[in-house]
Write an enzyme that holds these catalytic residues in place. Structure first.
Site, mmCIF file in Angstrom:
data_model
loop_
_atom_site.group_PDB
_atom_site.id
_atom_site.type_symbol
_atom_site.label_atom_id
_atom_site.label_comp_id
_atom_site.label_asym_id
_atom_site.label_seq_id
_atom_site.Cartn_x
_atom_site.Cartn_y
_atom_site.Cartn_z
ATOM 1 N N VAL A 484 0.839 -1.209 0.000
ATOM 2 C CA VAL A 484 0.000 0.000 0.000
ATOM 3 C C VAL A 484 0.876 1.262 0.000
ATOM 4 O O VAL A 484 0.620 2.214 -0.749
ATOM 5 C CB VAL A 484 -0.949 0.010 1.231
ATOM 6 N N GLU A 614 -9.672 6.319 8.040
ATOM 7 C CA GLU A 614 -10.761 5.935 7.143
ATOM 8 C C GLU A 614 -10.542 4.561 6.527
ATOM 9 O O GLU A 614 -11.477 3.767 6.373
ATOM 10 C CB GLU A 614 -10.914 7.001 6.043
ATOM 11 N N ALA A 619 -11.329 -0.028 3.061
ATOM 12 C CA ALA A 619 -10.182 0.532 2.308
ATOM 13 C C ALA A 619 -10.474 1.972 1.867
ATOM 14 O O ALA A 619 -10.591 2.845 2.728
ATOM 15 C CB ALA A 619 -9.827 -0.374 1.132
ATOM 16 N N LYS A 690 -12.806 -4.624 12.083
ATOM 17 C CA LYS A 690 -13.504 -3.573 11.330
ATOM 18 C C LYS A 690 -14.871 -3.265 11.939
ATOM 19 O O LYS A 690 -15.235 -2.103 12.118
ATOM 20 C CB LYS A 690 -13.652 -3.979 9.870
HETATM 21 N N1 NDP Z 1 -4.278 -4.304 1.274
HETATM 22 C C1 NDP Z 1 -5.402 -3.740 1.529
HETATM 23 O O1 NDP Z 1 -6.359 -3.842 0.780
HETATM 24 C C2 NDP Z 1 -5.567 -2.919 2.749
HETATM 25 C C3 NDP Z 1 -4.578 -2.842 3.664
HETATM 26 N N2 NDP Z 1 -4.750 -2.123 4.794
HETATM 27 C C4 NDP Z 1 -3.683 -2.061 5.779
HETATM 28 O O2 NDP Z 1 -2.481 -1.576 5.198
HETATM 29 C C5 NDP Z 1 -1.405 -1.963 6.009
HETATM 30 C C6 NDP Z 1 -0.212 -2.306 5.132
HETATM 31 O O3 NDP Z 1 -0.510 -3.341 4.298
HETATM 32 P P1 NDP Z 1 0.507 -3.767 3.140
HETATM 33 O O4 NDP Z 1 1.044 -2.595 2.453
HETATM 34 O O5 NDP Z 1 -0.198 -4.769 2.345
HETATM 35 O O6 NDP Z 1 1.658 -4.456 3.972
HETATM 36 P P2 NDP Z 1 3.143 -4.861 3.498
HETATM 37 O O7 NDP Z 1 3.523 -6.048 4.268
HETATM 38 O O8 NDP Z 1 3.212 -4.910 2.012
HETATM 39 O O9 NDP Z 1 4.024 -3.619 3.976
HETATM 40 C C7 NDP Z 1 4.241 -3.334 5.319
HETATM 41 C C8 NDP Z 1 5.287 -2.266 5.458
HETATM 42 O O10 NDP Z 1 5.422 -1.967 6.828
HETATM 43 C C9 NDP Z 1 6.809 -2.001 7.178
HETATM 44 N N3 NDP Z 1 6.957 -2.305 8.576
HETATM 45 C C10 NDP Z 1 6.576 -3.402 9.241
HETATM 46 N N4 NDP Z 1 6.913 -3.304 10.542
HETATM 47 C C11 NDP Z 1 7.521 -2.132 10.687
HETATM 48 C C12 NDP Z 1 8.107 -1.447 11.789
HETATM 49 N N5 NDP Z 1 8.111 -1.963 12.996
HETATM 50 N N6 NDP Z 1 8.661 -0.222 11.564
HETATM 51 C C13 NDP Z 1 8.658 0.311 10.331
HETATM 52 N N7 NDP Z 1 8.106 -0.275 9.265
HETATM 53 C C14 NDP Z 1 7.551 -1.500 9.442
HETATM 54 C C15 NDP Z 1 7.367 -3.053 6.280
HETATM 55 O O11 NDP Z 1 8.781 -2.920 6.223
HETATM 56 P P3 NDP Z 1 9.715 -4.164 5.780
HETATM 57 O O12 NDP Z 1 9.471 -4.341 4.325
HETATM 58 O O13 NDP Z 1 11.079 -3.674 6.128
HETATM 59 O O14 NDP Z 1 9.252 -5.315 6.611
HETATM 60 C C16 NDP Z 1 6.660 -2.703 4.978
HETATM 61 O O15 NDP Z 1 7.306 -1.616 4.362
HETATM 62 C C17 NDP Z 1 -1.925 -3.063 6.897
HETATM 63 O O16 NDP Z 1 -2.116 -2.598 8.202
HETATM 64 C C18 NDP Z 1 -3.285 -3.401 6.302
HETATM 65 O O17 NDP Z 1 -4.219 -3.817 7.236
HETATM 66 C C19 NDP Z 1 -5.880 -1.434 5.060
HETATM 67 C C20 NDP Z 1 -6.903 -1.453 4.168
HETATM 68 C C21 NDP Z 1 -6.859 -2.238 2.945
HETATM 69 N N1 LIG Z 2 -7.325 -7.516 4.131
HETATM 70 C C1 LIG Z 2 -8.407 -6.652 4.054
HETATM 71 C C2 LIG Z 2 -8.026 -5.383 3.342
HETATM 72 C C3 LIG Z 2 -7.688 -4.385 4.308
HETATM 73 O O1 LIG Z 2 -8.393 -3.987 5.185
HETATM 74 C C4 LIG Z 2 -9.555 -7.224 3.296
HETATM 75 O O2 LIG Z 2 -9.378 -8.278 2.739
HETATM 76 O O3 LIG Z 2 -10.607 -6.617 3.295
#
Ligand code: NDP
Ligand SMILES: N[C@@H](CC=O)C(=O)O
Length: 823
Positions: A484, A614, A619, A690
């Site tokens: 994301v 939000e 999402a 959620k």
């Molecule tokens: N995918 C979706 O449709 C949706 C996702 N979300 C939320 O978005 C968030 C991110 O998801 P997504 O992008 O798929 O996750 P990813 O696993 O792709 O990315 C997570 C990121 O967080 C970093 N990270 C993890 N732990 C730490 C830490 N302690 N300090 C700093 N950075 C850290 C990781 O770094 P590194 O690579 O170094 O581990 C990576 O850059 C989640 O909370 C998810 O619930 C919300 C709504 C919808």
């Molecule tokens: N993993 C969630 C996306 C983020 O909230 C879903 O599948 O709806």
């Protein structure tokens, strides 16, 4: 006639002197000019250093003397670099070299004398300091001569007569004005070159004019001969709207009145020292500040009156290293004489007061002075009021240090309503605490005392408010640049110019972090190469990142959490406490224990920093925002029925007798719909979080443990120790998952993982949805939320659309950021 004064940088190198010479040639075409020069840049300090070393019997003075020698020699060599090919030029070069050697030998004898007698009197100091201007003016004069310019040399010591107050001599204008008039009336050269700063006493001793001395020389000459203009040539393009070292958008002011210039002259590049230009102010001679290094730039013109249609605020100044002292006590109320005694004491101690305020209750008097004087001021004031302090009529004086003054300035602020309102609301919005305020009846200056750490933020916010009203800068600090996060950065990169042009919002990503490295840049991270910059950044740490953000102290700072990490969620409070807004798509903070959720909401209000999440539900869909609008407008949420998992909806839409459960879960993960750990989705925890957030936002104090959760996974899947093991169980238990599908298909139903909230109770679970139900035809990764409320009792308010995926989630985060920008 015009008077031109060139400062130390302007004559600091051969290259710059050549620029000065071009300016002189150009300007002397139209009118005769008098040119006053300072010492070569840095020489006055070196002269003082050598003298102090010599006086302290430190032979190092010889090294400093040698440095003075080589600095001048380098300038001469640069100016005469072609002299080997021209006989006349060579002669001039040698003659100048001899002259400068002679003067420098004289300087050496003086320094040796100081070393021998171990003494540096004010009189000797003046003699010593006069070498700086004598050397620079000699070099420039002989260079002009060698280039056949019509120039005369006049030692200012023969014109400017002073008392014998060495180091800060008082000018005898009666004699001085006559000397200047006589000289210039009888001189016809196009250019007259004079050293600045130096003068002579009525007894013929060398004196100097103190701080801003060369400006003073130029102003005295300009006033004496009623010059048409005084030009101050320096290394900046005029007076700026604010300190350009702290505010990048600061710009030169084209026009100022004398009073405005005096008020503004406190900050940054100190281009004008007001007392020294007093003579020209009296004669109303225009002062033009110009940049030697950029002569074409307009500069600043200072005259008696500026354009009537000019902006009310002309600039914002700041004065550093201020201490605020408060004298207070009930014994002061209605008793005359406290102020007199206080200020007399300070005057006797020669302590300069920069700002004064007194409350109308007469219970306290506050005043700002230089930090350096604070300790001494406390001692003397406490001594003077010892008797009253003993009788508990007043308190010992209170001293606060590490403060700065910021002031909004402009002649036309008078009678212009709303300026102070804008000033203080801007500071308040940016959480800049104001310790004292002062405004004179002239209304030309509104000053506030603030902590020194807030100065940069205050100046930038005020500058934005008064000079860049149309653009609001938002400084983003993003943690989490995975699925994301990366999309959000791309969207910002792509939309930046559009937002700036159309919505006057300037988005800057000033910090990035993942779990390994972090990078912070006040100027903004280059979004074309952010990955390399992050990779080469320092080792990541949550506290370290927070400290960077706090230290930068930028206005409109926003911390964006795009991780799924609980330690990151636990640090939001520290950001909010520093008035840094938080935007999160990480659901942990809002679905963890309710005390923390409530605390974050309180901190957000208390510190005037947004806390937006939000994307926690649906999402990019506006679910929470809509719910908040319903609640704040007085509606009551009775029931929520929803499909809140994009990944589970995608999985059950694509799972059938021809596919395997393992394959569709894998595909959902690869498409970026699942959580970083897909067990969070499949176990129903993500949906439970959620609906819990929706319940809380509706005003119900529920915990996750209060929710009923009907799990559809096998025990082995639930107990899998790793994601890898989890996927293995899906392969192993395919028959079980097929049986779930078959059961629904036999009833002509669709499998949907449903979340329900009804009158304070919430549950989640897999359901077989019959045809005709609003959930039955929910496609792909879509979510649907149905709100049954007091105002929508029969037909629910429905929000429907893609509820998972990196792109839509990033745009939901983007929307939260824009909400902050628009606030
Ligand atoms: N995918 C979706 O449709 C949706 C996702 N979300 C939320 O978005 C968030 C991110 O998801 P997504 O992008 O798929 O996750 P990813 O696993 O792709 O990315 C997570 C990121 O967080 C970093 N990270 C993890 N732990 C730490 C830490 N302690 N300090 C700093 N950075 C850290 C990781 O770094 P590194 O690579 O170094 O581990 C990576 O850059 C989640 O909370 C998810 O619930 C919300 C709504 C919808
Ligand atoms: N993993 C969630 C996306 C983020 O909230 C879903 O599948 O709806």
């Amino acid at each position: 006639m015009k008077i031109l004064k060139f400062g130390g940088t302007s004559v600091g190198s051969a290259e710059n002197i050549n620029k000065v010479i071009s300016i002189l040639e150009q300007q002397s075409k139209d009118t005769n000019i008098a040119v006053v020069v300072s010492a070569v840049g840095g020489i006055t300090d070196k002269l003082l250093e050598a003298a102090n070393l010599a006086c302290n019997k430190d032979l190092e003075y010889k090294q400093t003397y040698n440095a003075i020698w080589s600095q001048h020699s380098k300038v001469i060599e640069g100016l005469f670099e072609n002299s080997d090919h021209d006989k006349n030029l060579k002669k001039s070069h040698e003659a100048l070299y001899d002259l400068i050697s002679e003067k420098l030998n004289e300087l050496k004898s003086l320094l040796d004398g100081i070393y021998l007698i171990n003494e540096l009197s004010p009189k000797t100091k003046d003699k010593l300091l006069s070498f700086g201007e004598a050397l620079s003016s000699t070099i420039i004069y002989h260079t002009l001569k060698s280039r056949q310019v019509d120039v005369a040399y006049k030692n200012a010591q023969e014109l400017i007569v002073t008392d014998s107050n060495f180091n800060n001599a008082i000018v005898n204008f009666e004699i001085t004005n006559i000397n200047i008039q006589l000289y210039f009336n009888s001189n016809s050269n196009a250019i007259v070159l004079l050293p600045g700063f130096v003068s002579k006493s009525v007894h013929g001793e060398i004196t100097t004019l103190g701080r801003g001395g060369s400006d003073y020389t130029a102003a005295i000459i300009a006033a004496a001969i009623d010059a048409d203009e005084l030009q101050i040539w320096t290394d900046v393009s005029g007076m700026y709207t604010t300190n350009p070292k702290l505010v990048k958008q600061a710009a030169p002011i084209v026009e100022l009145s004398y009073q405005e210039a005096v008020e503004l002259s406190h900050f940054g590049a100190k281009v004008l020292y007001p007392p020294t230009v007093m003579p020209v102010l009296k004669k109303k001679i225009p002062i033009v500040i110009k940049n030697t290094l950029d002569p074409e730039a307009l500069g600043t013109t200072i005259t008696e009156n500026t354009q009537p249609n000019g902006s009310p605020v002309k600039g914002i100044s700041n004065i550093e290293n201020i201490a605020l002292l408060t004298l207070q006590g009930n014994g002061m109320v209605g008793v005359p004489g406290f102020g007199k005694r206080l200020f007399e004491t300070l005057a006797q101690e020669k302590i300069n007061i920069v700002l004064i305020t007194q409350s109308s209750s007469e219970h306290s008097i506050c005043f700002g002075i230089s930090d350096n004087d604070a300790k001494r001021a406390k001692e003397v004031i406490d001594t003077v009021f010892e008797y009253e302090i003993q009788l508990l009529k007043i308190d010992p004086i209170i001293v606060e240090t590490d403060l700065s003054i910021i002031a909004v300035i402009g002649d036309k602020m008078k009678n212009h309503q709303g300026i102070s309102g804008k000033m203080f609301s801007t500071l308040g919005k940016n959480n800049v605490n104001i310790r004292a305020i002062a405004q004179g009846a002239s209304e030309r200056n509104i000053s506030a005392i603030i902590h020194k750490n807030d100065v940069k933020k205050a100046l930038n916010s005020l500058h934005e408010q008064f000079f860049e009203i149309k653009t609001k800068q938002i400084n983003l600090f993003i943690t989490g640049v995975g699925n994301v996060g990366e999309r959000l950065i791309e969207q910002i990169h792509q939309q930046k110019s559009y937002l700036k042009e159309n919505f006057k919002i300037s988005l800057k990503i000033a910090g990035l972090s993942n779990s390994r490295t972090m990078v912070v840049n006040d100027d903004g991270i280059n979004l074309k190469h952010w990955k390399q910059q992050l990779e080469n950044g320092e080792k990541a740490s949550l506290k370290g990142f927070l400290n960077h953000v706090k230290k930068l102290n930028l206005r409109n700072s926003v911390f964006v959490d795009i991780t799924a990490n609980d330690a990151v969620a636990n640090i939001y409070g520290d950001y909010l406490k520093h008035s840094i807004s938080v935007v999160a798509c990480n659901k942990i903070a809002c679905s963890g224990n309710i005390e923390y959720y409530n605390e974050l909401k309180i901190l957000s209000r208390q510190y005037n920093a947004a806390f937006l999440f939000e994307t926690n539900v649906g999402a990019g869909l506006p679910v929470i925002d809509t719910l908040n609008h319903l609640v704040t407008s007085g509606d009551k949420i009775n029931t929520i029925q929803a499909v809140l998992s994009g990944s589970l909806n995608f999985i059950f839409n694509n799972f059938n007798a021809e596919t395997t459960f393992y394959d569709v879960v894998k595909q959902a993960q690869e498409e970026g719909y699942t959580e970083p750990d897909p067990r969070i989705d499949l176990s129903g925890i993500d949906v439970a979080r959620k609906v819990l957030i929706l319940a809380r936002e509706s005003g119900h104090a529920l915990e996750l443990s209060d929710l009923e959760s009907d799990n559809f996974l096998t025990n082995d899947a639930m107990e899998a120790a790793s994601v890898e093991d989890f996927f293995k169980t899906l392969i192993k238990d395919e028959t079980y998952y097929q049986s779930l599908f078959k059961s629904a298909e036999d009833k002509n139903c669709q499998l949907k993982f449903v979340a329900e909230f009804n009158n304070g109770k919430a549950k989640v679970g897999l359901q077989e949805i019959p045809e005709g139900h609003p959930f039955y035809n929910l496609k792909g990764k879509d979510n649907i939320v149905m709100f049954y409320t007091q105002r929508y009792p029969e037909q629910p308010m429905i929000i429907k659309g893609a509820g998972a995926g990196a792109d839509v989630t990033a745009s939901g985060l983007f929307a939260d950021i824009i909400r902050i920008a628009n606030n």
